[in-house]
Design a protein around this motif. Structure first.
Motif, mmCIF file in Angstrom:
data_model
loop_
_atom_site.group_PDB
_atom_site.id
_atom_site.type_symbol
_atom_site.label_atom_id
_atom_site.label_comp_id
_atom_site.label_asym_id
_atom_site.label_seq_id
_atom_site.Cartn_x
_atom_site.Cartn_y
_atom_site.Cartn_z
ATOM 1 N N MET A 4 0.837 -1.171 0.000
ATOM 2 C CA MET A 4 0.000 0.000 0.000
ATOM 3 C C MET A 4 0.884 1.237 0.000
ATOM 4 S SD MET A 4 -2.896 -1.048 2.804
ATOM 5 C CE MET A 4 -3.903 0.363 2.470
ATOM 6 N N GLU A 5 0.280 2.357 -0.368
ATOM 7 C CA GLU A 5 1.017 3.614 -0.370
ATOM 8 C C GLU A 5 0.189 4.715 0.252
ATOM 9 O OE1 GLU A 5 1.974 4.442 -4.446
ATOM 10 O OE2 GLU A 5 3.850 3.343 -4.315
ATOM 11 N N LEU A 6 0.876 5.643 0.889
ATOM 12 C CA LEU A 6 0.275 6.872 1.388
ATOM 13 C C LEU A 6 1.035 8.033 0.786
ATOM 14 C CD1 LEU A 6 -0.237 6.194 5.206
ATOM 15 C CD2 LEU A 6 -1.992 6.335 3.446
ATOM 16 N N GLN A 7 0.314 9.105 0.477
ATOM 17 C CA GLN A 7 0.952 10.284 -0.086
ATOM 18 C C GLN A 7 0.549 11.482 0.755
ATOM 19 O OE1 GLN A 7 0.346 10.609 -4.259
ATOM 20 N NE2 GLN A 7 1.333 12.588 -4.419
ATOM 21 N N GLY A 8 1.511 12.371 1.001
ATOM 22 C CA GLY A 8 1.209 13.549 1.793
ATOM 23 C C GLY A 8 2.436 14.401 2.031
ATOM 24 N N THR A 9 2.332 15.232 3.062
ATOM 25 C CA THR A 9 3.385 16.174 3.426
ATOM 26 C C THR A 9 4.000 15.759 4.750
ATOM 27 O OG1 THR A 9 2.110 17.931 2.360
ATOM 28 C CG2 THR A 9 3.851 18.615 3.859
ATOM 29 N N VAL A 10 5.320 15.839 4.839
ATOM 30 C CA VAL A 10 6.009 15.510 6.081
ATOM 31 C C VAL A 10 5.656 16.571 7.119
ATOM 32 C CG1 VAL A 10 8.245 15.197 7.205
ATOM 33 C CG2 VAL A 10 7.906 14.409 4.847
ATOM 34 N N LYS A 11 5.044 16.142 8.213
ATOM 35 C CA LYS A 11 4.702 17.071 9.290
ATOM 36 C C LYS A 11 5.793 17.078 10.357
ATOM 37 C CE LYS A 11 1.167 18.431 12.498
ATOM 38 N NZ LYS A 11 -0.222 18.756 12.527
ATOM 39 N N LYS A 12 6.329 15.885 10.687
ATOM 40 C CA LYS A 12 7.343 15.782 11.736
ATOM 41 C C LYS A 12 8.139 14.501 11.538
ATOM 42 C CE LYS A 12 8.348 16.717 16.383
ATOM 43 N NZ LYS A 12 9.555 17.485 16.316
ATOM 44 N N VAL A 13 9.452 14.584 11.785
ATOM 45 C CA VAL A 13 10.320 13.405 11.779
ATOM 46 C C VAL A 13 10.971 13.340 13.156
ATOM 47 C CG1 VAL A 13 12.323 12.273 10.755
ATOM 48 C CG2 VAL A 13 10.764 13.588 9.307
ATOM 49 N N PHE A 14 10.803 12.227 13.838
ATOM 50 C CA PHE A 14 11.332 12.063 15.190
ATOM 51 C C PHE A 14 12.730 11.454 15.159
ATOM 52 C CE2 PHE A 14 6.731 12.085 15.585
ATOM 53 C CZ PHE A 14 6.538 12.970 16.624
ATOM 54 N N GLU A 15 13.414 11.533 16.286
ATOM 55 C CA GLU A 15 14.742 10.937 16.434
ATOM 56 C C GLU A 15 14.618 9.414 16.545
ATOM 57 O OE1 GLU A 15 17.703 12.536 16.277
ATOM 58 O OE2 GLU A 15 16.498 14.305 15.792
ATOM 59 N N THR A 16 15.704 8.730 16.271
ATOM 60 C CA THR A 16 15.752 7.264 16.368
ATOM 61 C C THR A 16 15.663 6.835 17.829
ATOM 62 O OG1 THR A 16 17.107 7.157 14.386
ATOM 63 C CG2 THR A 16 17.139 5.226 15.826
ATOM 64 N N GLN A 17 14.850 5.826 18.085
ATOM 65 C CA GLN A 17 14.754 5.229 19.414
ATOM 66 C C GLN A 17 15.494 3.900 19.387
ATOM 67 O OE1 GLN A 17 10.388 5.138 19.416
ATOM 68 N NE2 GLN A 17 10.466 6.397 21.263
ATOM 69 N N THR A 18 16.377 3.690 20.377
ATOM 70 C CA THR A 18 17.106 2.434 20.497
ATOM 71 C C THR A 18 16.711 1.783 21.813
ATOM 72 O OG1 THR A 18 18.947 3.363 19.237
ATOM 73 C CG2 THR A 18 19.384 1.367 20.498
ATOM 74 N N PHE A 19 16.343 0.514 21.751
ATOM 75 C CA PHE A 19 15.882 -0.214 22.925
ATOM 76 C C PHE A 19 16.998 -1.112 23.459
ATOM 77 C CE2 PHE A 19 12.317 1.018 20.345
ATOM 78 C CZ PHE A 19 11.424 1.533 21.275
ATOM 79 N N ALA A 20 16.829 -1.607 24.687
ATOM 80 C CA ALA A 20 17.843 -2.421 25.362
ATOM 81 C C ALA A 20 18.251 -3.640 24.533
ATOM 82 C CB ALA A 20 17.341 -2.861 26.732
ATOM 83 N N SER A 21 17.331 -4.172 23.768
ATOM 84 C CA SER A 21 17.617 -5.351 22.942
ATOM 85 C C SER A 21 18.467 -5.007 21.716
ATOM 86 C CB SER A 21 16.309 -5.986 22.485
ATOM 87 O OG SER A 21 15.618 -5.076 21.631
ATOM 88 N N GLY A 22 18.641 -3.705 21.441
ATOM 89 C CA GLY A 22 19.373 -3.279 20.250
ATOM 90 C C GLY A 22 18.442 -2.923 19.091
ATOM 91 N N PHE A 23 17.163 -3.211 19.254
ATOM 92 C CA PHE A 23 16.152 -2.893 18.243
ATOM 93 C C PHE A 23 16.024 -1.381 18.111
ATOM 94 C CE2 PHE A 23 11.665 -1.881 17.358
ATOM 95 C CZ PHE A 23 11.540 -2.478 16.115
#
Length: 126
Positions: free
Chosen positions: A1-20
């Motif tokens: 599937m696809e979505l089209q639109g305008t970027v409203k916000k981009v968040f920082e990367t989250q790193t979890f204890a498992s490395g994910f």
């Protein structure tokens, strides 16, 4: 599937204890009633958001995922998530949705000939 639109916000990367790792963005759809859609990018796809800027028009390839969870009281809950896997930058102006149109059918030339002239007479009353 696809979505089209305008970027409203981009968040920082989250790193979890498992490395994910995961990174989220908000896409504002381009329709009569624009919707802010949260899309998460996982593991090796988080770098797709590196060069995106707020206000940019994009198309995002997505998968919708669902999961079931039973809380400590024994109630079953269901959750959905939207996961992005591809980003295509669009034009600077919002585009109108593209609608499929049927292929043009060739028009037969009008003829004054009787199409039944070569058929044999039959004995049907109609």
């Amino acid at each position: 599937m696809e979505l089209q639109g305008t970027v409203k916000k981009v968040f920082e990367t989250q790193t979890f204890a498992s490395g994910f790792q995961k990174r989220e963005m908000i896409l504002l759809t381009q329709e009569q009633y624009p919707q802010p859609i949260s899309i998460e990018f996982l593991s090796d796809k988080i770098n797709l958001l590196d060069n995106l800027h707020e206000g940019e028009n994009i198309k995002v390839g997505i998968n919708i995922r669902g999961r079931e969870w039973t809380n400590p009281q024994g109630e079953v809950k269901y959750f959905n998530s939207i996961t992005g896997w591809r980003v295509e930058k669009g034009t600077d102006s919002p585009s109108e949705p593209v609608h499929a149109t049927p292929a043009a059918q060739p028009v037969a030339a009008a003829s004054n000939e009787n199409p039944f002239a070569d058929e044999e007479d039959d004995d049907l009353p109609f």
